[in-house]
Design a protein around this motif. Structure first.
Motif, PDB file in Angstrom:
ATOM      1  N   UNK A 172       0.824  -1.214   0.000  1.00 49.85           N
ATOM      2  CA  UNK A 172       0.000   0.000   0.000  1.00 49.85           C
ATOM      3  C   UNK A 172       0.855   1.259   0.000  1.00 49.85           C
ATOM      4  N   UNK A 173       2.027   1.212   0.653  1.00 50.93           N
ATOM      5  CA  UNK A 173       2.893   2.394   0.687  1.00 50.93           C
ATOM      6  C   UNK A 173       3.400   2.744  -0.704  1.00 50.93           C
ATOM      7  N   UNK A 174       3.863   1.724  -1.415  1.00 50.38           N
ATOM      8  CA  UNK A 174       4.339   1.973  -2.774  1.00 50.38           C
ATOM      9  C   UNK A 174       3.198   2.425  -3.683  1.00 50.38           C
ATOM     10  N   UNK A 175       2.052   1.819  -3.545  1.00 47.80           N
ATOM     11  CA  UNK A 175       0.917   2.181  -4.382  1.00 47.80           C
ATOM     12  C   UNK A 175       0.469   3.616  -4.108  1.00 47.80           C
ATOM     13  N   UNK A 176       0.503   4.014  -2.840  1.00 51.85           N
ATOM     14  CA  UNK A 176       0.111   5.379  -2.502  1.00 51.85           C
ATOM     15  C   UNK A 176       1.094   6.388  -3.094  1.00 51.85           C
ATOM     16  N   UNK A 177       2.395   6.087  -3.015  1.00 61.20           N
ATOM     17  CA  UNK A 177       3.391   6.990  -3.581  1.00 61.20           C
ATOM     18  C   UNK A 177       3.255   7.070  -5.097  1.00 61.20           C
ATOM     19  N   UNK A 178       3.027   5.916  -5.741  1.00 58.96           N
ATOM     20  CA  UNK A 178       2.877   5.914  -7.195  1.00 58.96           C
ATOM     21  C   UNK A 178       1.626   6.661  -7.629  1.00 58.96           C
ATOM     22  N   UNK A 179       0.538   6.536  -6.839  1.00 58.85           N
ATOM     23  CA  UNK A 179      -0.707   7.228  -7.193  1.00 58.85           C
ATOM     24  C   UNK A 179      -0.576   8.740  -7.082  1.00 58.85           C
ATOM     25  N   UNK A 180       0.409   9.197  -6.293  1.00 60.80           N
ATOM     26  CA  UNK A 180       0.655  10.635  -6.158  1.00 60.80           C
ATOM     27  C   UNK A 180       1.648  11.156  -7.192  1.00 60.80           C
ATOM     28  N   UNK A 181       2.050  10.291  -8.102  1.00 61.89           N
ATOM     29  CA  UNK A 181       2.911  10.716  -9.195  1.00 61.89           C
ATOM     30  C   UNK A 181       4.381  10.438  -9.002  1.00 61.89           C
ATOM     31  N   UNK A 182       4.754   9.706  -7.969  1.00 62.29           N
ATOM     32  CA  UNK A 182       6.172   9.410  -7.733  1.00 62.29           C
ATOM     33  C   UNK A 182       6.686   8.416  -8.763  1.00 62.29           C
ATOM     34  N   UNK A 183       7.869   8.667  -9.271  1.00 63.38           N
ATOM     35  CA  UNK A 183       8.484   7.766 -10.229  1.00 63.38           C
ATOM     36  C   UNK A 183       9.011   6.526  -9.518  1.00 63.38           C
ATOM     37  N   UNK A 184       9.221   5.424 -10.264  1.00 67.53           N
ATOM     38  CA  UNK A 184       9.704   4.188  -9.627  1.00 67.53           C
ATOM     39  C   UNK A 184      11.012   4.362  -8.858  1.00 67.53           C
ATOM     40  N   UNK A 185      11.943   5.158  -9.408  1.00 69.04           N
ATOM     41  CA  UNK A 185      13.213   5.366  -8.701  1.00 69.04           C
ATOM     42  C   UNK A 185      12.997   6.104  -7.385  1.00 69.04           C
ATOM     43  N   UNK A 186      12.086   7.078  -7.388  1.00 70.11           N
ATOM     44  CA  UNK A 186      11.785   7.832  -6.168  1.00 70.11           C
ATOM     45  C   UNK A 186      11.115   6.922  -5.141  1.00 70.11           C
ATOM     46  N   UNK A 187      10.196   6.084  -5.606  1.00 66.35           N
ATOM     47  CA  UNK A 187       9.523   5.141  -4.704  1.00 66.35           C
ATOM     48  C   UNK A 187      10.537   4.203  -4.071  1.00 66.35           C
ATOM     49  N   UNK A 188      11.509   3.760  -4.863  1.00 67.74           N
ATOM     50  CA  UNK A 188      12.526   2.847  -4.344  1.00 67.74           C
ATOM     51  C   UNK A 188      13.374   3.524  -3.273  1.00 67.74           C
ATOM     52  N   UNK A 189      13.889   4.716  -3.535  1.00 65.54           N
ATOM     53  CA  UNK A 189      14.816   5.371  -2.630  1.00 65.54           C
ATOM     54  C   UNK A 189      14.146   6.007  -1.421  1.00 65.54           C
ATOM     55  N   UNK A 190      12.940   6.507  -1.592  1.00 68.23           N
ATOM     56  CA  UNK A 190      12.298   7.252  -0.513  1.00 68.23           C
ATOM     57  C   UNK A 190      11.213   6.473   0.221  1.00 68.23           C
ATOM     58  N   UNK A 191      10.781   5.360  -0.331  1.00 71.93           N
ATOM     59  CA  UNK A 191       9.707   4.588   0.307  1.00 71.93           C
ATOM     60  C   UNK A 191      10.172   3.172   0.644  1.00 71.93           C
ATOM     61  N   UNK A 192      10.603   2.435  -0.388  1.00 68.43           N
ATOM     62  CA  UNK A 192      10.878   1.017  -0.198  1.00 68.43           C
ATOM     63  C   UNK A 192      12.132   0.767   0.635  1.00 68.43           C
ATOM     64  N   UNK A 193      13.240   1.402   0.262  1.00 73.59           N
ATOM     65  CA  UNK A 193      14.485   1.169   1.002  1.00 73.59           C
ATOM     66  C   UNK A 193      14.412   1.640   2.458  1.00 73.59           C
ATOM     67  N   UNK A 194      13.795   2.803   2.752  1.00 73.77           N
ATOM     68  CA  UNK A 194      13.642   3.155   4.179  1.00 73.77           C
ATOM     69  C   UNK A 194      12.831   2.134   4.964  1.00 73.77           C
ATOM     70  N   UNK A 195      11.813   1.546   4.339  1.00 73.75           N
ATOM     71  CA  UNK A 195      11.044   0.508   5.027  1.00 73.75           C
ATOM     72  C   UNK A 195      11.874  -0.760   5.246  1.00 73.75           C
TER      73      UNK A 195
END
Length: 265
Positions: free
Chosen positions: A164-187
């Motif tokens: 859900x975290x990745x999906x929420x970031x992507x739905x707000x327009x975040x690019x895959x690289x941004x989702x990886x560095x700012x969402x997935x890796x911190x988790x």
């Protein structure tokens, strides 16, 4: 503890003491006792001294400790980078591809480490990649041996991640690289630090493959312990072994603190 009755708890602690002390604590305590002795008479060491530790923290022993720290740190970082990348890639594969990738990473730990050392020695003792006689071949062997543990730890953490975290970031327009560095890796940070600590500890204690590969100017501390005891210097070797244990524990405690802070972010 899952035992609720008082008698059951006493029995569980008694069983724990009977199993833990003889199998784990007692051998380590014997090594510590031997490190403070000059000789062994009867059932206990005798001739208390601290000279063994004075020799264990200077000269060749100190250089070997530095070598082990550099090797373990480099191997841990490389293993963490490769293992994390492979785990993230495997999460996008189908079941069969994921199993194949897992098998490739587990293979080095499914065989004796001396086999890995021999394979690295044969593969990198001739051009175009000539590493034999350098520190790089030792770091490479350690990286191969510990990458499987980093890969497995991160893979298990990825499976537990809430998408859900990745999906929420992507739905707000975040690019895959941004989702990886700012969402997935911190988790994944708690699992990443735990994997790094495990890789570091395993590298610090690696001996079999290292014995086949190390050059004279790059002798890690486990090899130093082995050579000391092989020459009959049991007590000085015990002191070096205690220094190795203490250093590894201190680093693991530091990693544990970082992991704890990352878990509460």
């Amino acid at each position: 503890m899952l035992v609720h009755s008082k008698s059951g708890r006493w029995a569980a602690w008694g069983l724990f003491g009977l199993l833990f002390l003889p199998l784990f604590a007692l051998p380590l305590l014997v090594v510590v006792a031997a490190s403070f002795a000059t000789h062994w008479s009867g059932a206990f060491p005798s001739g208390p001294t601290t000279e063994n530790y004075a020799a264990a923290v200077r000269g060749e022993s100190l250089q070997a400790l530095t070598t082990s720290l550099v090797t373990a740190l480099a191997a841990s970082l490389l293993a963490l980078a490769v293992g994390t990348w492979a785990a993230l890639a495997a999460a996008t594969l189908r079941k069969r591809g994921k199993r194949l990738l897992d098998a490739l990473f587990v293979l080095p730990v499914a065989v004796p480490s001396v086999v890995v050392g021999l394979a690295v020695l044969v593969a990198f003792s001739r051009p175009p990649v000539l590493l034999n006689g350098t520190s790089s071949i030792v770091i490479l062997a350690h990286t191969i041996l510990v990458t499987a543990f980093a890969h497995q730890s991160v893979s298990a953490a990825i499976v537990r991640l809430d998408p859900a975290y990745e999906q929420a970031a992507a739905s707000l327009g975040a690019r895959p690289a941004y989702v990886l560095w700012r969402v997935k890796l911190p988790l994944l940070l708690p699992s990443l630090t735990a994997a790094a600590g495990l890789c570091f500890a395993l590298s610090m204690g690696e001996l079999s493959a290292t014995m086949m590969l190390y050059p004279p100017d790059w002798m890690p501390l486990p090899v130093r312990v082995f050579t000391a005891t092989d020459r009959g210097s049991l007590h000085s070797g015990s002191a070096v072994a205690v220094v190795l244990m203490a250093t590894t524990l201190l680093v693991l405690l530091a990693v544990s603190r970082v992991r704890t802070r990352a878990s509460y972010r």
